[in-house]
Design a protein around this motif. Structure first.
Motif, PDB file in Angstrom:
ATOM      1  N   ALA A 212       0.829  -1.212   0.000  1.00  6.62           N
ATOM      2  CA  ALA A 212       0.000   0.000   0.000  1.00  6.62           C
ATOM      3  C   ALA A 212       0.862   1.260   0.000  1.00  6.62           C
ATOM      4  O   ALA A 212       0.645   2.192  -0.789  1.00  6.62           O
ATOM      5  N   TYR A 213       1.861   1.294   0.886  1.00  2.95           N
ATOM      6  CA  TYR A 213       2.752   2.456   0.954  1.00  2.95           C
ATOM      7  C   TYR A 213       3.687   2.516  -0.250  1.00  2.95           C
ATOM      8  O   TYR A 213       3.942   3.585  -0.811  1.00  2.95           O
ATOM      9  N   GLY A 214       4.229   1.349  -0.643  1.00  6.61           N
ATOM     10  CA  GLY A 214       5.196   1.300  -1.738  1.00  6.61           C
ATOM     11  C   GLY A 214       4.598   1.734  -3.062  1.00  6.61           C
ATOM     12  O   GLY A 214       5.229   2.457  -3.837  1.00  6.61           O
ATOM     13  N   GLU A 215       3.372   1.299  -3.319  1.00  7.59           N
ATOM     14  CA  GLU A 215       2.739   1.659  -4.587  1.00  7.59           C
ATOM     15  C   GLU A 215       2.457   3.164  -4.653  1.00  7.59           C
ATOM     16  O   GLU A 215       2.606   3.783  -5.708  1.00  7.59           O
ATOM     17  N   LYS A 216       2.047   3.749  -3.531  1.00  6.86           N
ATOM     18  CA  LYS A 216       1.795   5.196  -3.517  1.00  6.86           C
ATOM     19  C   LYS A 216       3.099   5.970  -3.711  1.00  6.86           C
ATOM     20  O   LYS A 216       3.148   6.946  -4.478  1.00  6.86           O
ATOM     21  N   ALA A 217       4.157   5.542  -3.021  1.00  7.64           N
ATOM     22  CA  ALA A 217       5.452   6.217  -3.168  1.00  7.64           C
ATOM     23  C   ALA A 217       5.950   6.121  -4.608  1.00  7.64           C
ATOM     24  O   ALA A 217       6.474   7.096  -5.172  1.00  7.64           O
ATOM     25  N   LEU A 218       5.777   4.960  -5.214  1.00  9.23           N
ATOM     26  CA  LEU A 218       6.211   4.745  -6.599  1.00  9.23           C
ATOM     27  C   LEU A 218       5.430   5.649  -7.554  1.00  9.23           C
ATOM     28  O   LEU A 218       6.013   6.258  -8.466  1.00  9.23           O
ATOM     29  N   GLU A 219       4.123   5.745  -7.321  1.00  2.00           N
ATOM     30  CA  GLU A 219       3.284   6.614  -8.155  1.00  2.00           C
ATOM     31  C   GLU A 219       3.772   8.062  -8.075  1.00  2.00           C
ATOM     32  O   GLU A 219       3.871   8.765  -9.092  1.00  2.00           O
ATOM     33  N   LEU A 220       4.082   8.532  -6.870  1.00  4.81           N
ATOM     34  CA  LEU A 220       4.565   9.907  -6.699  1.00  4.81           C
ATOM     35  C   LEU A 220       5.919  10.117  -7.363  1.00  4.81           C
ATOM     36  O   LEU A 220       6.160  11.154  -7.998  1.00  4.81           O
ATOM     37  N   CYS A 221       6.822   9.142  -7.234  1.00  2.60           N
ATOM     38  CA  CYS A 221       8.142   9.246  -7.884  1.00  2.60           C
ATOM     39  C   CYS A 221       7.995   9.336  -9.403  1.00  2.60           C
ATOM     40  O   CYS A 221       8.706  10.109 -10.059  1.00  2.60           O
ATOM     41  N   ARG A 222       7.085   8.549  -9.953  1.00  3.48           N
ATOM     42  CA  ARG A 222       6.884   8.588 -11.413  1.00  3.48           C
ATOM     43  C   ARG A 222       6.344   9.943 -11.862  1.00  3.48           C
ATOM     44  O   ARG A 222       6.762  10.469 -12.902  1.00  3.48           O
ATOM     45  N   LYS A 223       5.434  10.523 -11.077  1.00  2.00           N
ATOM     46  CA  LYS A 223       4.918  11.848 -11.424  1.00  2.00           C
ATOM     47  C   LYS A 223       6.034  12.881 -11.421  1.00  2.00           C
ATOM     48  O   LYS A 223       6.147  13.716 -12.323  1.00  2.00           O
ATOM     49  N   VAL A 224       6.885  12.815 -10.377  1.00  3.86           N
ATOM     50  CA  VAL A 224       7.942  13.814 -10.221  1.00  3.86           C
ATOM     51  C   VAL A 224       9.028  13.661 -11.280  1.00  3.86           C
ATOM     52  O   VAL A 224       9.442  14.645 -11.916  1.00  3.86           O
ATOM     53  N   PHE A 225       9.494  12.439 -11.496  1.00  2.30           N
ATOM     54  CA  PHE A 225      10.692  12.251 -12.321  1.00  2.30           C
ATOM     55  C   PHE A 225      10.411  11.864 -13.780  1.00  2.30           C
ATOM     56  O   PHE A 225      11.322  11.890 -14.597  1.00  2.30           O
TER      57      PHE A 225
END
Length: 357
Positions: A212-225
């Motif tokens: 749950a946490y990992g998928e959200k963090a990954l989604e945010l990283c993809r948006k940023v980078f």
């Protein structure tokens, strides 16, 4: 099956400008004349942020030299200095990147635990709570603000003080503090979070909590980078939350190959954690094919040069040192490769990998 009952940060404040509440937050922790000690990344020496630190009475600011990641000797020297100067202090506040926050956590523990911090490198070796400690990140990505470890380089190994006494009592997440971070540094530290997520989400320890946490963090990283055209305040906001969520993701799982191998680089060569992870990630398609391909797209889009050839010219003895440090990270290998990991990641295979870096 025995489930882990892990300790989390006691209090969290998030928002732009929340650093301004620090004085109010610290007030109830002040114990008579015992000072609050602020460990501030030396990058901020002479900069405006230092003037905003709420120094009261005989509080002390120490500019932490984090040119290299914290050594156990450095932790011990700061703790001894504070004991000699004040006897006891009311609390330790770490302001900076992951190394500064790790240093603050370690010094807090060593104010109340005997011996050297090197004695506590490992899992659940710390016997007594530290003094009050607060963490304020000025870079986003390491997850050090929420983790139960402090990454330290000791006399024989690079390993954290992993314990339930390690997490901060308070964290202040103010994205404004990351606004002027150097571009390369921001990328390397952000990639620490991205790599956390790839390792956590593909590991054998994966569970719905971590997912749950990992998928959200990954989604945010993809948006940023990958998705954002240029860096703006929203990027700082998203990456700070990605760091928090990424740190939470590995709290109930583990990291993997990139982290284990980068520990060897850091121990021998002093390579900073974020950049070390990037150097390794560039060469481990065998273990994370999709993650490495996406990582390389992020590198290209953001115009970052990942160092090459840092192990060129090392002696076999030096390679052996790195291999020993990396293979000592057993939970990481087990998460990445399963219980039979030692049959997969042999010394020869690891030597070949280090040779490519």
């Amino acid at each position: 099956m025995k489930f882990r009952n892990f300790k989390m940060v006691d209090y969290v404040v998030y928002g732009r400008g929340s650093f301004n509440q620090l004085d109010e937050i610290l007030q109830p922790q002040r114990n008579n004349d015992a000072p609050i000690v602020f460990l501030v990344d030396h990058y901020f020496q002479g900069k405006d942020l230092v003037n905003r630190v709420p120094v009261r009475g005989n509080d002390k600011i120490i500019f932490a030299d984090v040119t290299y990641e914290p050594k156990t000797t450095y932790v011990d020297s700061i703790a001894d200095q504070l004991k000699d100067e004040f006897g006891m202090v009311s609390g330790i506040v770490g302001i900076g990147g992951g190394s500064t926050m790790d240093l603050a956590k370690a010094v807090s523990l060593m104010m109340n635990n005997p011996g050297s911090s090197a004695d506590y490198q490992g899992w659940d070796l710390v016997k007594h709570p530290g003094i009050y400690k607060a963490g304020i990140p000025t870079l986003s990505g390491t997850g050090a603000e929420v983790s139960r470890t402090t990454v330290l380089t000791g006399p024989t190994r690079k390993l954290g003080m992993n314990s339930d006494f390690t997490p901060f009592n308070q964290i202040v997440l103010d994205p404004e503090l990351t606004r002027n971070a150097p571009v390369n540094q921001r990328f390397y530290t952000g990639m620490d979070c991205y790599i956390h997520c790839i390792e956590s989400l593909t590991g054998t320890y994966l569970n719905e909590f971590s997912k749950a946490y990992g998928e959200k963090a990954l989604e945010l990283c993809r948006k940023v980078f990958l998705e954002k055209e240029s860096w703006d305040d929203e990027c700082d906001d998203m990456l700070m939350m990605a760091s928090y969520a990424g740190g939470m993701s590995i709290a109930y799982s583990q990291v993997g190959v990139a982290h284990a191998v980068s520990y060897g680089l850091s121990y021998l060569l002093g390579t900073k954690h974020g950049i070390g992870n990037c150097i390794v990630m560039n060469h481990i398609e065998e273990y994370y094919p999709e993650g490495v391909a996406e990582f390389k797209r992020m590198v290209e889009k953001n115009g970052i040069d990942i160092p090459q050839g840092i192990c060129k010219g090392l002696s076999e003895e030096q390679f052996d040192t790195m291999i020993n440090v990396a293979l000592g990270m057993k939970p990481l290998w087990e998460n990445a490769l399963g219980q039979d990991w030692e049959k997969i990641m042999t010394r020869e295979k690891l030597r070949e990998l280090y040779g490519k870096l």
